[in-house]
Design an enzyme around this catalytic site. Structure first.
Site, PDB file in Angstrom:
ATOM      1  N   HIS A  42       1.381  -0.277  -4.195  1.00  0.00           N
ATOM      2  CA  HIS A  42       0.275  -0.600  -3.273  1.00  0.00           C
ATOM      3  C   HIS A  42      -1.064  -0.772  -4.005  1.00  0.00           C
ATOM      4  O   HIS A  42      -2.121  -0.570  -3.408  1.00  0.00           O
ATOM      5  CB  HIS A  42       0.113   0.485  -2.199  1.00  0.00           C
ATOM      6  CG  HIS A  42       1.337   0.784  -1.411  1.00  0.00           C
ATOM      7  ND1 HIS A  42       2.060  -0.181  -0.746  1.00  0.00           N
ATOM      8  CD2 HIS A  42       1.979   1.963  -1.191  1.00  0.00           C
ATOM      9  CE1 HIS A  42       3.091   0.393  -0.133  1.00  0.00           C
ATOM     10  NE2 HIS A  42       3.073   1.680  -0.397  1.00  0.00           N
TER      11      HIS A  42
ATOM     12  N   LEU B 226       7.411  -6.133  -4.171  1.00  0.00           N
ATOM     13  CA  LEU B 226       6.320  -6.408  -3.244  1.00  0.00           C
ATOM     14  C   LEU B 226       6.463  -5.449  -2.075  1.00  0.00           C
ATOM     15  O   LEU B 226       7.577  -5.182  -1.616  1.00  0.00           O
ATOM     16  CB  LEU B 226       6.360  -7.853  -2.734  1.00  0.00           C
ATOM     17  CG  LEU B 226       5.909  -8.944  -3.701  1.00  0.00           C
ATOM     18  CD1 LEU B 226       6.015 -10.317  -3.041  1.00  0.00           C
ATOM     19  CD2 LEU B 226       4.482  -8.716  -4.191  1.00  0.00           C
ATOM     20  N   ASP B 227       5.341  -4.939  -1.590  1.00  0.00           N
ATOM     21  CA  ASP B 227       5.366  -4.035  -0.445  1.00  0.00           C
ATOM     22  C   ASP B 227       6.030  -4.705   0.755  1.00  0.00           C
ATOM     23  O   ASP B 227       6.079  -5.941   0.855  1.00  0.00           O
ATOM     24  CB  ASP B 227       3.936  -3.633  -0.054  1.00  0.00           C
ATOM     25  CG  ASP B 227       3.181  -2.975  -1.202  1.00  0.00           C
ATOM     26  OD1 ASP B 227       3.838  -2.441  -2.107  1.00  0.00           O
ATOM     27  OD2 ASP B 227       1.939  -3.026  -1.178  1.00  0.00           O
ATOM     28  N   TYR B 228       6.475  -3.887   1.673  1.00  0.00           N
ATOM     29  CA  TYR B 228       7.156  -4.358   2.886  1.00  0.00           C
ATOM     30  C   TYR B 228       6.341  -5.429   3.609  1.00  0.00           C
ATOM     31  O   TYR B 228       6.891  -6.462   4.035  1.00  0.00           O
ATOM     32  CB  TYR B 228       7.391  -3.158   3.803  1.00  0.00           C
ATOM     33  CG  TYR B 228       8.094  -3.465   5.102  1.00  0.00           C
ATOM     34  CD1 TYR B 228       9.456  -3.768   5.133  1.00  0.00           C
ATOM     35  CD2 TYR B 228       7.393  -3.434   6.305  1.00  0.00           C
ATOM     36  CE1 TYR B 228      10.106  -4.037   6.335  1.00  0.00           C
ATOM     37  CE2 TYR B 228       8.032  -3.699   7.515  1.00  0.00           C
ATOM     38  CZ  TYR B 228       9.383  -3.998   7.526  1.00  0.00           C
ATOM     39  OH  TYR B 228      10.029  -4.262   8.711  1.00  0.00           O
TER      40      TYR B 228
END
Length: 270
Positions: free
Chosen positions: A219, A134-136
């Protein structure tokens, strides 16, 4: 649970010694573990309930139905199923769901000292694989396990495991947005396609939408929605395949149930 019937010689709930038709041909593993003990340890139910399942012909070992309570198996090597669903028979396997907060890296360490998912895993961190990333800034459901084969399959695009997200986006959202996303959005690295889409809430200049896809590119949800003219301000993953985030609080974990693990195996053909 089916009612237990009295045992009788030669009946499915007996040891089957008096009726060859009730015998299976599974070879006992020398020094192996009794089948009902393996089932109980895997969380299927009490030892008594597991005996009932065996007697009712609902347990298979390496594809063969086993009705003998005393059958000895190797939980490290043999595949055991109940009602067709594989169970996690190895005692050393760990399967967790984590609600990842925003502002946390999907890694076990960071040389810049930023928060990582390892901060929420306690003693498990060093031996768990995270299924995908999962993205930041993205929140929500992550699966972690030390079952390398299952983790690999869940993350690999070839198996098409669906992930569902809630996205807070710029509005208003036109009626044809779902059709555009499911037809395909042209990105710099190729077309990306959503499997499902629906609008949850509309509120003037903002909207809450749900998008499901099997894509795993970096993303990807943010890029698709931005390219469609609706940049994301908050993104939460709510499902990975059959597993739901539910009411799990941010920054906390829970162990997956035996049924959930079986559903994951089924999702990737194991």
């Amino acid at each position: 649970m089916s009612p237990r019937v009295p045992e009788a010689p030669g009946s499915p709930l007996g040891d089957g010694d008096d009726d060859d038709d009730e015998r299976d041909t599974l070879t006992d593993v020398p020094g192996g573990v009794r089948l009902q003990k393996v089932l109980a340890a895997a969380g299927v139910g009490s030892r008594r309930h597991c005996e009932e399942l065996i007697g009712e012909g609902r347990v298979q070992v390496d594809g063969e139905t086993v009705r003998r309570f005393g059958a000895r198996v190797d939980p490290e090597q043999q595949i055991i199923r109940v009602d067709g669903r594989r169970i996690p028979s190895r005692q050393d396997l760990v399967y967790l769901a984590l609600n990842k907060p925003g502002g946390v890296l999907t890694t076990m360490s960071d040389d810049r000292g930023r928060p990582t998912i390892a901060d929420f895993l306690g003693d498990h961190a060093e031996r768990l694989y995270h299924v995908g990333r999962l993205d930041y800034d993205t929140e929500g459901l992550m699966l972690l396990m030390n079952d390398g084969d299952l983790a690999h399959r869940l993350a690999h695009p070839r198996f098409g495991v669906l992930k569902t997200y809630l996205a807070d986006v710029a509005g208003p959202v036109p009626k044809d947005l779902g059709r555009r996303l499911m037809t395909g959005i042209e990105l710099a690295d190729g077309v990306a396609t959503a499997d499902k889409f629906r609008v949850i809430e509309r509120d003037g200049s903002r909207a809450l939408v749900e998008i499901t896809l099997h894509e795993g590119r970096k993303h990807i949800v943010r890029r698709m929605l931005a390219e469609a003219g609706h940049p994301v301000t908050r993104l939460v993953r709510t499902h990975v395949g059959p597993i739901a985030l539910g009411s799990l609080r941010p920054g906390t974990t829970r162990a997956l149930t035996t049924v959930e693990i079986g559903d994951l195996y089924a999702a990737v053909g194991l």
